[in-house]
Design an enzyme around this catalytic site. Structure first.
Site, PDB file in Angstrom:
ATOM      1  CB  SER A  81      20.488  47.152 -10.920  1.00  0.00           C
ATOM      2  OG  SER A  81      19.575  48.324 -10.834  1.00  0.00           O
TER       3      SER A  81
ATOM      4  CE  LYS B 194      15.885  47.028 -11.510  1.00  0.00           C
ATOM      5  NZ  LYS B 194      17.210  46.837 -11.082  1.00  0.00           N
TER       6      LYS B 194
END
Length: 182
Positions: free
Chosen positions: A39, A75
């Site tokens: 991700s 993230k």
């Protein structure tokens, strides 16, 4: 006490102090982490090894690791408390000002020209809140097409943050210090 016993005791004390220092540093200051998943590509890849600072203040565009109670996530912080956020035509706007995301450039080169890399949204439509609430963060993965992030689980608590990624040390050929664009 014999000289041997005295030297042995000094070594035991030195080793105990060294272990205590390592434990304290890992618990409160810096620790390592292995990235799992894709991700955050191309910034971070699966199996990359990074060092994280547990004492750094968290700022917009920092890459962080947090735990939602079940698993760890890596993230990028897009929104801080009080921020408004919207995406339009693959452009990020924070507090109605466009924010450049140079870390996405290599991903954008491979996107389908008929599709958005990051779908259009604003916080109100997505979360029901006009701004990022106090004590919360809004986070996105750099690989927007394959990232489970705040677009799905909305805001994260600042208390869930383990730390900020400061250094990628493995693989050695890709060692990197800077993960922010501001």
């Amino acid at each position: 006490m014999s000289k041997f016993k005295q030297e042995t005791m000094e070594w035991v004390i030195a080793i105990t102090i060294a272990i205590a220092i390592v434990v304290i540093v890992r618990m409160f200051l810096v620790t390592n982490y292995e990235v799992s998943g894709k991700s955050m590509m191309p910034t971070l890849a699966d199996k990359d090894r990074v060092l994280i600072s547990k004492i750094s203040p968290i700022n917009r565009m920092d890459v962080i690791i947090f735990n939602n109670g079940e698993e760890d996530f890596v993230k990028r912080v897009i929104g801080l408390p009080g921020d408004t956020i919207r995406y339009e035509n693959d452009e990020l706007f924070v507090n109605e000002k466009q924010v450049k995301e140079p870390f996405l450039e290599s991903n954008l080169a491979y996107k389908n020209p008929d599709e958005h890399f990051t779908e259009d949204f604003n916080l109100l439509e997505l979360t029901g809140s006009k701004t990022v609430p106090k004590g919360k963060l809004f986070v996105l993965g750099d690989n927007r097409i394959a990232s489970l992030d705040s677009r799905y689980f909305h805001f994260i608590d600042k208390d869930e943050v383990i730390g900020e990624v400061k250094f990628k040390y493995l693989p050695l050929a890709d060692a990197t210090f800077n993960f922010t664009s501001e």
